[in-house]
Enzyme design. Structure first.
Site, PDB file in Angstrom:
ATOM      1  N   PRO A 163       0.824  -1.202   0.000  1.00  0.00           N
ATOM      2  CA  PRO A 163       0.000   0.000   0.000  1.00  0.00           C
ATOM      3  C   PRO A 163       0.861   1.256   0.000  1.00  0.00           C
ATOM      4  O   PRO A 163       1.866   1.342   0.708  1.00  0.00           O
ATOM      5  CB  PRO A 163      -0.799  -0.126   1.298  1.00  0.00           C
ATOM      6  CG  PRO A 163      -0.879  -1.597   1.535  1.00  0.00           C
ATOM      7  CD  PRO A 163       0.438  -2.142   1.057  1.00  0.00           C
ATOM      8  N   CYS A 164       0.431   2.240  -0.804  1.00  0.00           N
ATOM      9  CA  CYS A 164       1.294   3.404  -1.026  1.00  0.00           C
ATOM     10  C   CYS A 164       0.927   4.606  -0.168  1.00  0.00           C
ATOM     11  O   CYS A 164       1.639   5.612  -0.178  1.00  0.00           O
ATOM     12  CB  CYS A 164       1.230   3.807  -2.501  1.00  0.00           C
ATOM     13  SG  CYS A 164      -0.435   4.295  -3.051  1.00  0.00           S
ATOM     14  N   GLN A 165      -0.186   4.556   0.575  1.00  0.00           N
ATOM     15  CA  GLN A 165      -0.683   5.753   1.263  1.00  0.00           C
ATOM     16  C   GLN A 165       0.344   6.434   2.174  1.00  0.00           C
ATOM     17  O   GLN A 165       0.360   7.670   2.257  1.00  0.00           O
ATOM     18  CB  GLN A 165      -1.946   5.420   2.067  1.00  0.00           C
ATOM     19  CG  GLN A 165      -3.197   5.258   1.211  1.00  0.00           C
ATOM     20  CD  GLN A 165      -3.278   3.905   0.541  1.00  0.00           C
ATOM     21  OE1 GLN A 165      -2.477   3.027   0.823  1.00  0.00           O
ATOM     22  NE2 GLN A 165      -4.236   3.724  -0.350  1.00  0.00           N
ATOM     23  N   PRO A 166       1.226   5.708   2.881  1.00  0.00           N
ATOM     24  CA  PRO A 166       2.178   6.406   3.752  1.00  0.00           C
ATOM     25  C   PRO A 166       3.151   7.318   3.005  1.00  0.00           C
ATOM     26  O   PRO A 166       3.770   8.189   3.612  1.00  0.00           O
ATOM     27  CB  PRO A 166       2.944   5.252   4.421  1.00  0.00           C
ATOM     28  CG  PRO A 166       2.024   4.095   4.349  1.00  0.00           C
ATOM     29  CD  PRO A 166       1.306   4.245   3.044  1.00  0.00           C
ATOM     30  N   PHE A 167       3.287   7.120   1.674  1.00  0.00           N
ATOM     31  CA  PHE A 167       4.251   7.899   0.900  1.00  0.00           C
ATOM     32  C   PHE A 167       3.599   8.731  -0.197  1.00  0.00           C
ATOM     33  O   PHE A 167       4.281   9.386  -0.966  1.00  0.00           O
ATOM     34  CB  PHE A 167       5.283   6.945   0.268  1.00  0.00           C
ATOM     35  CG  PHE A 167       5.906   6.011   1.264  1.00  0.00           C
ATOM     36  CD1 PHE A 167       6.932   6.445   2.092  1.00  0.00           C
ATOM     37  CD2 PHE A 167       5.457   4.713   1.400  1.00  0.00           C
ATOM     38  CE1 PHE A 167       7.497   5.593   3.029  1.00  0.00           C
ATOM     39  CE2 PHE A 167       6.021   3.843   2.335  1.00  0.00           C
ATOM     40  CZ  PHE A 167       7.029   4.290   3.148  1.00  0.00           C
TER      41      PHE A 167
END
Length: 342
Positions: free
Chosen positions: A82-86
């Site tokens: 998942p890409c949400q943290p970046f």
């Protein structure tokens, strides 16, 4: 290396974007892992022959994955976390977000099980911390273990995906020097893939409506205020085209994010889809002509899922699955380039 010689285990499989693309390239998907109940159900619905484990990767042991891959000749690990943290779309990013360490969780399985081939996909923001961040740590560990790798940011539009989406991709190998794919589509003033060429054939539906022939051709219901707003928005337009009385309070004092409440253009690619791609107020996700946000099927086609791919869950969940997915067309070309380099 022939495609049918390569079996794949898909970590962070989601609804199956990577697996669809790899399967289209001729690879054999033999196992998958994801924590999301609805995404896992979607994956099972479209890959009935593949065993998928619904678990959080942080709670999965090496022995469990080794047991799932035993005797299947798995040679490639895909790890598209998942890409949400970046993501720059995430305004609440925090260094304490536990999802920032998911790439290192994937590294656990790479280090222990030593697949011959690796593919990682994420947002370009994963590079932000450079050598001290998750990507730098991951790449150093790959090199220490004898992997060659190639890393770069690919523009999806240059690979036949009808949207502006840039993704960081890593390909790694213990067998040869892997190479990222070269662009296959020249992007000029008239891009080869547009919104019209992708979704223009679908039957009209209203906001809140569902096509009787396709339950995934379904659109979110608009509030009364947003119905008025979208009717005041021309093709390719946005809230800058409205009478000031139509503006939400937050936009009366804040002039940024002009894509919010925007309509797509027919003859341009779409903006990058997000997990909220079915919401008219969260980006340029308004249909170019019809007074509604794009439907789930339209979003899936823009992401290059096959037209017969079926999604499971609430409409919000299905939209999140599509927004999170790796575009299958892009995954297919990454796989083909990786195999060609061998």
């Amino acid at each position: 290396m022939n495609p049918d010689e390569v079996s794949v285990f898909d970590f962070f499989a989601g609804c199956g974007g990577t697996s669809q693309g790899f399967s289209d390239a001729g690879l054999r998907i033999t196992g998958a892992l994801d924590h999301d109940e609805n995404a896992t159900a979607t994956f099972k619905n479209n890959f009935a022959h593949v065993s998928i484990l619904q678990r959080d990767i942080r709670d999965v042991s090496i022995d469990e994955i080794e047991a799932l891959t035993a005797g299947k000749g798995v040679r490639l690990f895909a790890g598209c976390a998942p890409c949400q943290p970046f993501s720059p779309q995430n305004k609440n990013r925090s260094k304490s977000d536990p999802r920032r360490n998911l790439l290192q969780e994937f590294q656990r399985f790479v280090s222990a099980l030593q697949p011959e081939l690796i593919v990682v996909e994420n947002v370009p923001g994963l590079q932000a911390a450079k050598n001290k961040g998750p990507l730098g740590i991951f790449l150093r560990e790959l090199a220490r273990q004898g992997y060659e790798y190639d890393v770069g940011v690919l523009r999806a539009l240059e690979f036949g995906v009808p949207q502006e989406r840039r993704r960081l991709v890593v390909v790694a190998s213990r067998l040869a020097i892997p190479v990222l794919p070269r662009p296959t589509h020249v992007v000029t003033r008239r891009p080869p893939r547009t919104v019209r060429s992708t979704i223009g054939h679908l039957r009209p539906i209203a906001d809140g409506g569902v096509d009787s022939r396709d339950p995934d051709h379904a659109a979110m219901r608009l509030s009364d205020a947003n119905k008025v707003r979208i009717r005041a928005t021309p093709e390719g337009g946005d809230r800058r085209d409205w009478n000031r009385k139509l503006l939400p309070d937050c936009h009366l004092v804040h002039g940024g994010h002009t894509d919010a409440y925007g309509r797509m253009w027919w003859d341009r690619p779409a903006s990058g889809l997000t997990t909220r791609c079915l919401s008219y107020s969260n980006g340029r996700f308004g249909h170019p002509e019809q007074d509604r946000a794009i439907s789930l099927r339209e979003a899936a086609l823009i992401q290059t899922f096959p037209p017969n791919f079926r999604f499971i869950g609430s409409l919000t969940s299905r939209g999140r699955q599509v927004g999170n997915a790796v575009p299958p067309t892009m995954a297919r070309k990454i796989a083909r380039s990786l195999l060609k380099s061998h």
